[in-house]
Write a protein that holds these residues in place. Sequence first.
Motif, PDB file in Angstrom:
ATOM      1  N   PRO A  58      60.692  55.186   8.454  1.00  0.00           N
ATOM      2  CA  PRO A  58      61.958  54.960   8.146  1.00  0.00           C
ATOM      3  C   PRO A  58      62.610  53.624   7.355  1.00  0.00           C
ATOM      4  O   PRO A  58      63.641  53.913   6.814  1.00  0.00           O
ATOM      5  CB  PRO A  58      62.635  54.977   9.613  1.00  0.00           C
ATOM      6  CG  PRO A  58      61.825  55.435  10.665  1.00  0.00           C
ATOM      7  CD  PRO A  58      60.234  55.264   9.957  1.00  0.00           C
ATOM      8  N   THR A  61      62.873  55.299   3.988  1.00  0.00           N
ATOM      9  CA  THR A  61      63.895  56.007   3.685  1.00  0.00           C
ATOM     10  C   THR A  61      65.330  55.403   3.614  1.00  0.00           C
ATOM     11  O   THR A  61      65.945  55.712   2.684  1.00  0.00           O
ATOM     12  CB  THR A  61      64.009  57.179   5.039  1.00  0.00           C
ATOM     13  OG1 THR A  61      64.104  56.496   6.307  1.00  0.00           O
ATOM     14  CG2 THR A  61      62.820  58.147   4.936  1.00  0.00           C
ATOM     15  N   ASP A  62      65.270  53.923   4.448  1.00  0.00           N
ATOM     16  CA  ASP A  62      66.436  53.321   4.309  1.00  0.00           C
ATOM     17  C   ASP A  62      66.627  52.739   3.089  1.00  0.00           C
ATOM     18  O   ASP A  62      67.637  52.869   2.259  1.00  0.00           O
ATOM     19  CB  ASP A  62      66.360  52.371   5.493  1.00  0.00           C
ATOM     20  CG  ASP A  62      66.791  52.805   6.751  1.00  0.00           C
ATOM     21  OD1 ASP A  62      67.085  54.071   6.991  1.00  0.00           O
ATOM     22  OD2 ASP A  62      66.721  52.299   7.708  1.00  0.00           O
ATOM     23  N   ARG A  65      67.587  55.161   0.582  1.00  0.00           N
ATOM     24  CA  ARG A  65      69.136  55.525   0.559  1.00  0.00           C
ATOM     25  C   ARG A  65      69.812  54.670  -0.339  1.00  0.00           C
ATOM     26  O   ARG A  65      70.718  55.001  -0.978  1.00  0.00           O
ATOM     27  CB  ARG A  65      69.395  55.386   2.007  1.00  0.00           C
ATOM     28  CG  ARG A  65      70.641  56.140   2.299  1.00  0.00           C
ATOM     29  CD  ARG A  65      70.898  55.715   3.761  1.00  0.00           C
ATOM     30  NE  ARG A  65      70.457  57.041   4.630  1.00  0.00           N
ATOM     31  CZ  ARG A  65      71.065  58.038   4.855  1.00  0.00           C
ATOM     32  NH1 ARG A  65      72.309  58.344   4.465  1.00  0.00           N
ATOM     33  NH2 ARG A  65      70.688  59.299   5.458  1.00  0.00           N
ATOM     34  N   GLU A  68      69.247  55.676  -3.776  1.00  0.00           N
ATOM     35  CA  GLU A  68      69.840  56.828  -4.335  1.00  0.00           C
ATOM     36  C   GLU A  68      71.175  56.538  -4.678  1.00  0.00           C
ATOM     37  O   GLU A  68      71.926  57.000  -5.455  1.00  0.00           O
ATOM     38  CB  GLU A  68      69.718  57.954  -3.295  1.00  0.00           C
ATOM     39  CG  GLU A  68      68.681  59.188  -3.846  1.00  0.00           C
ATOM     40  CD  GLU A  68      69.599  60.520  -3.264  1.00  0.00           C
ATOM     41  OE1 GLU A  68      70.458  60.553  -2.644  1.00  0.00           O
ATOM     42  OE2 GLU A  68      68.998  61.369  -3.555  1.00  0.00           O
ATOM     43  N   ASP A  69      71.918  55.576  -3.764  1.00  0.00           N
ATOM     44  CA  ASP A  69      73.474  55.472  -4.052  1.00  0.00           C
ATOM     45  C   ASP A  69      73.690  54.958  -5.319  1.00  0.00           C
ATOM     46  O   ASP A  69      74.457  55.339  -6.172  1.00  0.00           O
ATOM     47  CB  ASP A  69      73.600  54.420  -2.845  1.00  0.00           C
ATOM     48  CG  ASP A  69      73.956  54.811  -1.607  1.00  0.00           C
ATOM     49  OD1 ASP A  69      73.882  56.063  -1.411  1.00  0.00           O
ATOM     50  OD2 ASP A  69      74.269  54.145  -0.581  1.00  0.00           O
TER      51      ASP A  69
ATOM     52  N   ILE B  55      67.818  62.703   4.895  1.00  0.00           N
ATOM     53  CA  ILE B  55      66.612  61.954   4.919  1.00  0.00           C
ATOM     54  C   ILE B  55      66.035  60.949   6.075  1.00  0.00           C
ATOM     55  O   ILE B  55      64.861  60.818   5.952  1.00  0.00           O
ATOM     56  CB  ILE B  55      66.369  61.342   3.423  1.00  0.00           C
ATOM     57  CG1 ILE B  55      64.934  60.872   3.040  1.00  0.00           C
ATOM     58  CG2 ILE B  55      67.415  60.062   3.096  1.00  0.00           C
ATOM     59  CD1 ILE B  55      64.131  61.853   2.768  1.00  0.00           C
ATOM     60  N   ALA B  56      67.043  60.411   6.586  1.00  0.00           N
ATOM     61  CA  ALA B  56      66.774  59.568   7.454  1.00  0.00           C
ATOM     62  C   ALA B  56      66.306  60.084   9.038  1.00  0.00           C
ATOM     63  O   ALA B  56      65.704  59.402   9.726  1.00  0.00           O
ATOM     64  CB  ALA B  56      68.003  58.622   8.047  1.00  0.00           C
ATOM     65  N   ARG B  89      77.763  66.468  -2.335  1.00  0.00           N
ATOM     66  CA  ARG B  89      76.413  65.980  -2.670  1.00  0.00           C
ATOM     67  C   ARG B  89      75.293  66.880  -2.934  1.00  0.00           C
ATOM     68  O   ARG B  89      74.580  66.906  -3.802  1.00  0.00           O
ATOM     69  CB  ARG B  89      75.908  64.800  -1.684  1.00  0.00           C
ATOM     70  CG  ARG B  89      76.858  63.793  -1.704  1.00  0.00           C
ATOM     71  CD  ARG B  89      76.217  62.514  -0.817  1.00  0.00           C
ATOM     72  NE  ARG B  89      74.844  62.354  -1.552  1.00  0.00           N
ATOM     73  CZ  ARG B  89      74.063  61.118  -1.208  1.00  0.00           C
ATOM     74  NH1 ARG B  89      74.552  60.187  -0.459  1.00  0.00           N
ATOM     75  NH2 ARG B  89      72.952  60.945  -1.821  1.00  0.00           N
TER      76      ARG B  89
END
Lengths: 332, 332
Positions: A58, A61-62, A65, A68-69, B55-56, B89
């Motif tokens: 995780p 994945t964080d 994130r 991606e933002d 995704i998390a 999104r």
Amino acid sequence: MGTVSNVLNRPEAVSPATRERVQTAIAALGFVRNESARHLRAGRSRTIGLVVLDIANPFFTDVARGVEDVAAAAGLAVMLCNSDDRADREAAHLDVLTEQRVQGVLITPTAELSPHVEALRSRGTPVVLLDRRATGPDQCAVAVDDALGGRLAADHLLERGHRRIAFIGSSGLPQVHERHDGVAAAVREGTGSTEALTVFSPAHLTVAGGREAAAQIIGLPAGRRPTAAVCANDLIALGVLQEMVRHGVRVPEDFAIVGYDDIDFAAAAAVPLTSVRKPRVELGRRAVELLLDEASDPDHQHSQPVFEPTLVVRESSMVRRPSRTVVSGGIG
Amino acid sequence: MGTVSNVLNRPEAVSPATRERVQTAIAALGFVRNESARHLRAGRSRTIGLVVLDIANPFFTDVARGVEDVAAAAGLAVMLCNSDDRADREAAHLDVLTEQRVQGVLITPTAELSPHVEALRSRGTPVVLLDRRATGPDQCAVAVDDALGGRLAADHLLERGHRRIAFIGSSGLPQVHERHDGVAAAVREGTGSTEALTVFSPAHLTVAGGREAAAQIIGLPAGRRPTAAVCANDLIALGVLQEMVRHGVRVPEDFAIVGYDDIDFAAAAAVPLTSVRKPRVELGRRAVELLLDEASDPDHQHSQPVFEPTLVVRESSMVRRPSRTVVSGGIG
DNA sequence: AGCAGCGCGTGAAACGTTTCAGGATGCCTG
DNA sequence: CAGGCATCCTGAAACGTTTCACGCGCTGCT
């Protein structure tokens, strides 16, 4: 047709009547631009690559994130690639990204720096290292002060009276190495001994790896067994926790655990995990910002920000050892 | 140059001498094919899209792993996109994938089926639904029998003596709806009452959503408070668990919890979670296989496999309620 | 009224690859 | 020795977009 292109890209250069007409036609035909053709013509793509060590962690994945933002805000698509800490998979992904002529690559590399990374850079593609210090001043990197992180974790355990401490983490990755060094330095200074620290190197930085290391620790004779562990990441810490509980070892009373990364699941564990917190999302955001700057600003200055980790104390380390202020790591 | 192309794609059609010469030149110049140009010329790309809800959520990273395995073996790159359960999104990602002319798309759609999906299909791009039943026979879908899953969870709790059960999950997603229906049917049959089931709908299927629902449950007067919950996924279950523990509610003695998905962290939770297991990696693998078949086989038959979930019992539900065989959900 | 200038649309070229027709070379056969 | 054929390389066209030079017609100024 040139006019269609203008309608899409510079509508103000087209008379309202024609614009209208073209837009109607586009809607009627369901026309969608072909990105490959655009890219081919433009010479630069609208995609960046993100290569991580373990998509199941995780932490990554964080980070993704955050990536991606910022990327989405800049109109860029992200190709998320998982190397699984294997050089061959990393190389394969980098090859694909090269063929796709991505605008840049964010990567947490496997142990050894792949020549594929150099190849990318020599083509002029910006590469930003993620959660990894730069090897030289000629590139961007977003890192965390892992020596400090290791030190925070170790000092915390020393303060609680622990005098035999384990560090659990494979030796290959530099960031893990740095964590180890921080722990080692703190333990040396805190105990005056170099024997107070034992290192365990499971095959992978995963829950399974943690279980593996915990099994080893449990197998040690009580007198030489560490009373606490600093883990290279939270997955390992969770694995250690599971294995300890399974063998009836009480956490934190019999064995204290400190994780690293502070993923969300650390707080939800069987025994909530003390962990070294890193700014996960911010790492990703910052990395893209550097990438974008390098890709667009002709006189880009490489930058290598280092974030400071903090210690989040939870139950897994919340017990004070009976205060035998033995300095050396002798038989206890 | 035609010969270079031949060296790369059909080396047997080139004399050994020339081949050698070209390969040396390629190596010397660091030449790498331009995928966009290939794609433009070929008309088909070597990329597929994967759009997930969150995704998390480790469930989706496990699915993604299955997807990547099969895709990589077929020489395809994967664009992993996170819709965060937001239609806008999702639409944006689908637009990008359309512009990239991906060879196909795997998607776990948000609540309502986006017109963008239909647009993709009408262009001839295969779309395979993932963890979601098909709306008609004209497409591929890889799903799980969620009514059965809900039923397994509910029957387990009923068997343990629970007579007031909560279902926690937002109502929008069909797969969640199906889980609810399975639970509802089992509770109705098991208790003869429709009032034995209370539904809670947190804003998101996340740990935070679980905490939110748990707070509501705790706020109920003891007489109307459920004694157990079936959660729409494991993240919710973890959130519920956290909030219960925080308020001193014992799990499973005072409140039993069943999750859904059986992500790895379910077993590592504060109280190991009973959960409904789905074949996560296999879902991903199968989806790509269907996609590849649809993309390459001219007389492709749509297929809609439905996997059977199983119940994994762990500590979070392992207590038998005092056997008051009250049938209706009255004041207890 | 004539001309400069402007607004807009048109058409061609270029991006890098693959494919395919065609041509050159050399060898074998009759 | 000529014809045919196999082998291998060359060159051009095409994919869909953007860009840019060009040209047409109109406006407004002198």
